[in-house]
Design a protein around this motif. Sequence first.
Motif, PDB file in Angstrom:
ATOM      1  N   THR A 167      -1.599   2.798 -15.962  1.00 15.29           N
ATOM      2  CA  THR A 167      -1.641   1.628 -15.079  1.00 15.29           C
ATOM      3  C   THR A 167      -1.073   0.424 -15.836  1.00 15.29           C
ATOM      4  OG1 THR A 167      -3.692   0.474 -15.655  1.00 15.29           O
ATOM      5  CG2 THR A 167      -3.925   2.476 -14.341  1.00 15.29           C
ATOM      6  N   ARG A 203      -1.946  -2.608   2.427  1.00 12.62           N
ATOM      7  CA  ARG A 203      -2.372  -1.244   2.104  1.00 12.62           C
ATOM      8  C   ARG A 203      -3.809  -1.292   1.611  1.00 12.62           C
ATOM      9  NH1 ARG A 203       1.072   1.817   4.771  1.00 12.62           N
ATOM     10  NH2 ARG A 203       2.897   2.496   3.616  1.00 12.62           N
ATOM     11  N   GLU A 239      -7.103   0.261  -0.701  1.00 13.42           N
ATOM     12  CA  GLU A 239      -7.221   0.705  -2.098  1.00 13.42           C
ATOM     13  C   GLU A 239      -6.727   2.151  -2.236  1.00 13.42           C
ATOM     14  OE1 GLU A 239     -11.107  -0.083  -3.760  1.00 13.42           O
ATOM     15  OE2 GLU A 239     -10.758   1.441  -5.294  1.00 13.42           O
ATOM     16  N   GLY A 240      -5.866   2.388  -3.205  1.00 13.01           N
ATOM     17  CA  GLY A 240      -5.375   3.744  -3.462  1.00 13.01           C
ATOM     18  C   GLY A 240      -4.143   4.116  -2.652  1.00 13.01           C
ATOM     19  N   GLU A 241      -3.790   3.322  -1.626  1.00  8.65           N
ATOM     20  CA  GLU A 241      -2.619   3.639  -0.794  1.00  8.65           C
ATOM     21  C   GLU A 241      -1.351   3.068  -1.437  1.00  8.65           C
ATOM     22  OE1 GLU A 241      -2.464   3.790   3.917  1.00  8.65           O
ATOM     23  OE2 GLU A 241      -3.529   2.049   3.179  1.00  8.65           O
ATOM     24  N   VAL A 242      -0.281   3.856  -1.370  1.00  6.49           N
ATOM     25  CA  VAL A 242       0.978   3.441  -2.004  1.00  6.49           C
ATOM     26  C   VAL A 242       1.790   2.542  -1.069  1.00  6.49           C
ATOM     27  CG1 VAL A 242       3.209   4.363  -2.782  1.00  6.49           C
ATOM     28  CG2 VAL A 242       1.088   5.446  -3.526  1.00  6.49           C
ATOM     29  N   ARG A 297       0.325   1.305  -6.274  1.00  3.73           N
ATOM     30  CA  ARG A 297      -0.961   1.260  -5.557  1.00  3.73           C
ATOM     31  C   ARG A 297      -1.972   0.506  -6.407  1.00  3.73           C
ATOM     32  NH1 ARG A 297      -3.055   5.514  -8.660  1.00  3.73           N
ATOM     33  NH2 ARG A 297      -1.700   7.308  -8.589  1.00  3.73           N
ATOM     34  N   GLY A 336      -7.261   3.663  -6.943  1.00  2.47           N
ATOM     35  CA  GLY A 336      -6.872   5.072  -6.836  1.00  2.47           C
ATOM     36  C   GLY A 336      -7.152   5.792  -8.138  1.00  2.47           C
ATOM     37  N   PRO A 337      -6.772   7.075  -8.215  1.00  7.60           N
ATOM     38  CA  PRO A 337      -7.116   7.837  -9.416  1.00  7.60           C
ATOM     39  C   PRO A 337      -6.271   7.425 -10.617  1.00  7.60           C
ATOM     40  CG  PRO A 337      -5.843   9.189  -7.889  1.00  7.60           C
ATOM     41  CD  PRO A 337      -6.092   7.883  -7.201  1.00  7.60           C
ATOM     42  N   SER A 338      -6.875   7.415 -11.790  1.00  8.01           N
ATOM     43  CA  SER A 338      -6.106   7.146 -13.009  1.00  8.01           C
ATOM     44  C   SER A 338      -5.691   8.489 -13.610  1.00  8.01           C
ATOM     45  CB  SER A 338      -6.949   6.344 -13.996  1.00  8.01           C
ATOM     46  OG  SER A 338      -7.993   7.149 -14.475  1.00  8.01           O
ATOM     47  N   PRO A 377     -11.528   7.065 -11.170  1.00  9.06           N
ATOM     48  CA  PRO A 377     -10.874   5.989 -10.412  1.00  9.06           C
ATOM     49  C   PRO A 377     -10.454   4.823 -11.327  1.00  9.06           C
ATOM     50  CG  PRO A 377     -13.080   6.499  -9.537  1.00  9.06           C
ATOM     51  CD  PRO A 377     -12.943   7.226 -10.832  1.00  9.06           C
ATOM     52  N   THR A 379      -0.916   0.588 -10.357  1.00 11.09           N
ATOM     53  CA  THR A 379      -0.166   1.716 -10.926  1.00 11.09           C
ATOM     54  C   THR A 379       1.200   1.699 -10.254  1.00 11.09           C
ATOM     55  OG1 THR A 379      -2.171   3.012 -11.203  1.00 11.09           O
ATOM     56  CG2 THR A 379      -0.105   4.232 -11.226  1.00 11.09           C
TER      57      THR A 379
END
Length: 513
Positions: free
Chosen positions: A326, A346, A348-351, A389, A392-394, A399, A406
């Motif tokens: 990130t 967007r 959280e987590g959405e590109v 995003r 989201g996942p690292s 998370p 990222t």
Amino acid sequence: MSGNLYSLIASRFPADRTAACLETPAGEPFSWAELERRTAQAANLLVGRGLRPGDRVLAQVEKSPAALFLYLGALRAGLVFVPLNTAYREAETDYFLENAAPGAVVFLPERESWFTEAAKRHGGVAAWTLDGQGGGSFADKAAKQSSEFTDVPRANDDLACILYTSGTTGRSKGAMLSHGNLSSNAQTLHAWWDWLEDDVLLHALPIFHVHGLFVAVHGALLAGAKMIWMSKWDAPEAARQLRRCTVFMGVPTMYVRLLAEPSFGREACAGMRLFISGSAPLLVETFREFQARTGHTILERYGMSETVMITSNACRPADGPRVAGTVGAALPGVSIRVVGEENSPRTEGEVGDVQVRGPNVFSGYWRAPEKTAQDFTSDGWFKTGDVGRLGGPSADGTPAPANYLTIVGRSKDLIITGGYNVYPKEIEGFLDEMPGVAESAVFGVPDPDFGEAVCAAVVPRAGATLDGESLTAAMRARIAKFKAPKQVHVVAELPRNAMGKVQKNVLRQTYGG
Ligand code: MCA
Ligand code: AMP
């Protein structure tokens, strides 16, 4: 105090002006007093030649203490500094001269005949040489000037620099950065990265881009800290110099090359406080290997020529973690958003597309109001052309903090090789001018050293025979070598989709192996 960036920096110089602000790797010191004197002399020379606040000074010079004093002298005189990569060849440089319309040019002595002729062609601007040892006609004339100069007052919006950054449409655009843009970002980074007067920065980056010229130089000067000034990157030498430093900034290729040094490890980094990476994606493997070898966690940050620094991982544990893969959270005072179609937010987590707003964001492209308008939304956000995003996942599956960005890709067609940006459109333009070439496509392929390498596919004209190796050599002779394709493949036709658009992903798959 006026808004002149130099005046801000100078207000933080240490009381003891005999101390070193710069030192060469061999240990030759340059004091704060010398910096003040030499920048005043540079400013006096430029003003004495009739340059007025707002006039441009274009410099294509090797990295040296004298080159730094030239930049700071131009700021003092209220002039607009336009640095150029020394790798640019005549075909590229001529465009910058025409577009920037400078009042003075300072250049490499080996390009003297070309520059002197070009300076005449572009209206007889003042022209001086400056070499890598700090010699040349600029240095000779500056040495005869007074060492006193009163900084020209500047307002926040007044231009300090124009940085050329290649464009998706082919020719480079000049990003106009003001004293206010640079001062605000320098002060934010000073606080966020905990700069100290006792810091010693290993300065190994070139000084014609944001990373080396602004992030590194302003950081150290604003702290009153010393820089070890390496004129050129050299991994074994950098590993040796790190032993007497506390801060290092580099592009990922530099970290890859440090790790390739068998003896590089904890001992070399014993006195280090902070390692910072940026300009290109830092691979998670590099982040982890560096941690294992040195015990240090690299702080990755993200920025652009148009915006200086936008986001950063945390420096202090109290401010947050440093998360591999990130680029951290928006810096204090800077806002980012990730948007979809028609700038819809967007979650959280959405590109989506990354946009930025803040006092760090440039005012536009030099003499290109249409390009400027295209790159801002109607509500004033700058479109970075990066895709990312928040949260989201690292990389390790946990998370990432919800405010951490990222970068997952780019909507702009851009290759980043060793931290340098290459726009395929520009290179395709040069390839298409080569005899026998009907059309071309330029794309990036993975490279273990540079991250990405420039690669091209060309289609011959009917009846013409092309040879990839000759084309590679011809391109290296015409444009900056880092931009020239490392490989040129001759193909019967380019892969296209139903709309007729060249499928660069297919080319990347075919030639990226
Ligand atoms: C050199 N070569 C390259 C590159 N650099 N090829 C592709 N990509 C490159 N980046 C080629 C040379 O033409 C030469 O080719 C061969 O590699 C060896 O050249 P040499 O000069 O010895 O290379 P080096 O000195 O070891 O340079 C590698 C480097 C350098 C240290 C990684 O490229 C560099 O300093 N990169 C940093 C760029 C930077 O400051 N970016 C910040 C932009 P041949 O042997 O065939 O002749 S500011 C920015 O992006 C934003 C705002 C930000 O966030 O910071
Ligand atoms: P420039 O045009 O040279 O200013 O380069 C700016 C571009 O470099 C950004 O738009 C990003 O695509 C890229 N960049 C800078 N820092 C990072 C980073 N830490 N990770 C990924 N890309 C980066």
